[in-house]
Every structure is written in C-alpha cells, then in structure tokens.
Design a protein around this motif. Structure first.
Motif: not given
Length: 415
Positions: A135-160
């Motif tokens: 299976c062709s998986i770019n681990f760094g890119l996928a893990r980095g997008l995991g951090s983006v998920g964290f980044a998007v979610y954190s201010p949403i929670l802060g505002t809520l």
C-alpha cells in the motif's frame, strides 16, 4: 493493474482522515484537559494526579497490546485501533453527562486519556504494516494532515467554550471520532489487490509458505520481555530516556498552557489560537519528511528536533507577553513536527520484524511516561511556586534530553 493503482491512490487520503479525526479527539482531551477539570472543580494537584495515573496505566497497556499484535493471529492493528476508538466514543458521551460526581469524572476521564494514548502507536504501526504489503502511504503527509485536524478543531472548541459548558468538548470528540471509526472499519486490505501485481499465482503461494515460516521464526525471536528488549536494543533505550526528558517539557506546556498564559494576559481563546498555530505549522515539515530523510539520516533529524524542543520551552520561560507564547509555538516546525515522523522511521528501522509494533509502542510509552512525571511534578510546582519555576524545570529537562539524544545516536553508530 489499473484497478490496483487507482485503489492505492486513496490509501494516504483514508489514512489521513484516520489521523485527523484521532488528533481532533486528542485535542479535546489533552489540550483542554485543564480547562475541563478546573471547571469541574479539580485543583492543579488533582489534575496532575489524574494525568499521572492515566499515563501510568497507558504505559502498562501499550507493550501488552503491542506484544499481542506482533504475534501472528487475528488481532491486527486495524482491529485494535477500531476497538479503542469505539471505547473512547462511548466514554466521551458518558462524561459529557456527568457534572458533579467527581469520582465518576475522575475515573471516566482517566480511562479516555489512557486509551487515547495507548492506541496512538497502533495507528503509526498500521502505516508500516500496510506499506510492507504494497500500500502506497505517505506517512509524513497523512500525519501532518492529522495535525491540521488538530489545528482546525482547537480554535473551534475555544470559541464554543465561550458560549457553552465544558460538556461540549466531549460531545464534539464523540462526533469526530465516530467519523474516524467509520474509516478505520473500512481500512482493510482487499484479498489480493494490494499485493505487488507482478507476482504470479505460484510465486504468491510460495511466498505464503515462506511468510508462515517467517512468522513462526519471528514469534521465536520476539523480545516481549522488557529486559530482553532493553539488552537487545541499548542505543534505542538511551533514545527512549532522551524522549522522556524532552517530552516532560512538551507535555507540561500542553497540559498546563492555560496556567502559563494567564499571567501573560492570555485567555482560553489564546489557548485555541496557540495550539492551532503549532499544529498548522507541523504540516510542511511532516509532508516533506520523506524527502528530507533521503538526504539526512533520521537519527540526525531526531537530534535537531530535541534541540528545538529545548529552544521552544526556553522562549516560553523568557516570555513577557502573548507574543512570546506564539514565538515559542512556532518552534513546533522543527521540534514536534520533526520528531514524530523521525522517531517512527527510526523505530521501524532499528527494530527487527518481530518487534515492530513494540518499537512504536515503546516510543509512545516514553512520551506517555513523561506525561506521568509532568502530571505529578508540574501540577504540584504550579500550586507551590507558579508557572515560571515550572518552565525553568522544563528547560533543564529538555536540555538533558537533547544531550542524551546525541549520545544515543553515537552509541548506535559505534555498535
């Protein structure tokens, strides 16, 4: 053939969603732990005790689960991760309805924290397992997008949180993790589509026989006893000690960021912005890591990351305002963002096949154990001496960790 290629294009995307939803849930539990527990009436010392116990139990669980997965059998990384995600969803929903029963809050939150830490290395190991099977998986890119998920979610929670009770944290976690669970349940290898397509039927059968023999050999060679493992991988053990010290400071900042920034004029909203910023800037480093590691060894990249961990906490120690907090978080670009893929590659590289999942688990155990020390020590320091003294301890620990990282790399090079 074309079918196989088209299927492979989606492995990174699907694995990225699993990472993104995991770290969105991780954000709710870890980045907002103090905010949630303080609102529920817990002191800093009690919060520290809770985090320490959760980390201790997680450290015990991780090698046991990894040992079971490393053995040939029905328990796979995908199944274990799915079960853990489902458990966190159920517990998160339960916690969102408990407001006054402190004993129940303590136990449920501890279980959520513990399980989340326990299955993080399983998700990492799943990448290397599937990559071995074609299976062709770019681990760094996928893990980095995991951090983006964290980044998007954190201010949403802060505002809520400015408009709703802290229960919204765990309701949100349950929702995003449900999406992750759906992707995990469908993240399976098809019968033969992911095996290299050029293998003919006879060769596939022959390799199947060889694999069964290899599995048996791996089972015999596995170092499931911790002391055997430590004796077999001395340089790796030194690296784990370095990780504990470096992540003592890192976990301290994550768990007590609200207490650190309030004296500097910050609020819960700034917690959201700061954690979001740190997570966003992780993406470029992680996405480009596959190219970097071809030119620079992962051991050297690990050493660089420990230096930047030290710089990060030192800047925060010297900060006199919110600008210092954001300058500190910017160091995430070459600290955490570099360490995570480098440590995953390093563990996969130095571990024998029978110890692959255990290698990833022990790295996460070291990070988790550092959270234990951070929870026990830093919560007490905050109550007695305040955030400045706590940050000073973090600078010292991180510096010693960087020194040990250099020693670990040299020890392995001289082996």
């Amino acid at each position: 053939m074309e079918y196989n290629r088209s299927r492979r294009k989606f492995w990174t995307a699907r694995y990225a969603v699993i990472n993104a939803t995991y770290f969105m849930g991780f954000c709710g539990v870890h980045a907002y732990a103090s905010i949630f527990m303080l609102e529920r009436g817990f002191t800093n010392s009690r919060i520290g005790l809770l985090l320490a116990l959760a980390n201790v139990f997680s450290v015990v669980m991780q090698p046991i689960i990894a040992g079971l997965i490393d053995r040939p059998g029905k328990l796979t990384n995908q199944k274990a991760a799915s079960f853990c995600t489902a458990a966190v969803i159920v517990l998160s929903l339960a916690l969102s309805f408990v407001e006054k029963e402190k004993a129940a809050i303590f136990i449920i939150f501890m279980l959520i924290y513990m399980i989340q830490m326990a299955y993080q290395p399983i998700i990492i190991a799943m990448n290397f397992e599937y990559a071995e099977k074609g299976c062709s998986i770019n681990f760094g890119l996928a893990r980095g997008l995991g951090s983006v998920g964290f980044a998007v979610y954190s201010p949403i929670l802060g505002t809520l949180l400015e408009h709703h009770s802290v229960s919204v944290i765990h309701i949100g976690d349950a929702l995003v993790l449900t999406v992750g669970l759906l992707f995990l349940l469908t993240f399976k290898l098809s019968d033969k589509s992911e095996v290299p397509a050029l293998l003919d039927e006879e060769k596939a059968k022959g390799e199947g026989t060889e694999k069964r023999a290899a599995d048996h050999e791996q089972e015999q060679a596995a170092h499931n006893n911790f002391f055997d493992f430590a004796k077999h991988y001395p340089a790796f053990m030194l690296f784990l000690l370095s990780t504990i010290l470096v992540f003592f400071a890192h976990n301290m900042i994550n768990d007590y960021l609200i207490q650190i920034i309030k004296p500097l004029g910050g609020t819960e909203r700034h917690v959201g912005y700061a954690t979001s910023m740190a997570a966003v800037i992780e993406l470029p480093t992680m996405a480009l890591f596959a190219g970097m590691v071809k030119k620079i060894s992962c051991e050297k990249l690990l050493v660089v990351s420990t230096v930047f961990f030290t710089v990060k906490v030192a800047i925060l120690f010297l900060a006199t305002g919110i600008a210092g907090v954001f300058a500190s978080q910017f160091c995430q670009l070459a600290a955490y963002a570099l360490f995570i893929p480098a440590s995953a590659y390093y563990a996969s590289m130095v571990m024998e096949r029978a110890d692959q999942v255990k290698g990833q688990a022990y790295v996460n155990c070291a990070i988790t154990l550092s959270g234990t020390f951070s929870g026990l020590i830093c919560g007490r320091i905050l109550d007695v001496a305040g955030p400045k003294v706590m940050l000073g301890c973090g600078v010292t620990a991180s510096f010693l960790g960087a020194v040990l990282a250099v020693a670990a790399v040299r020890k392995r090079g001289n082996r």
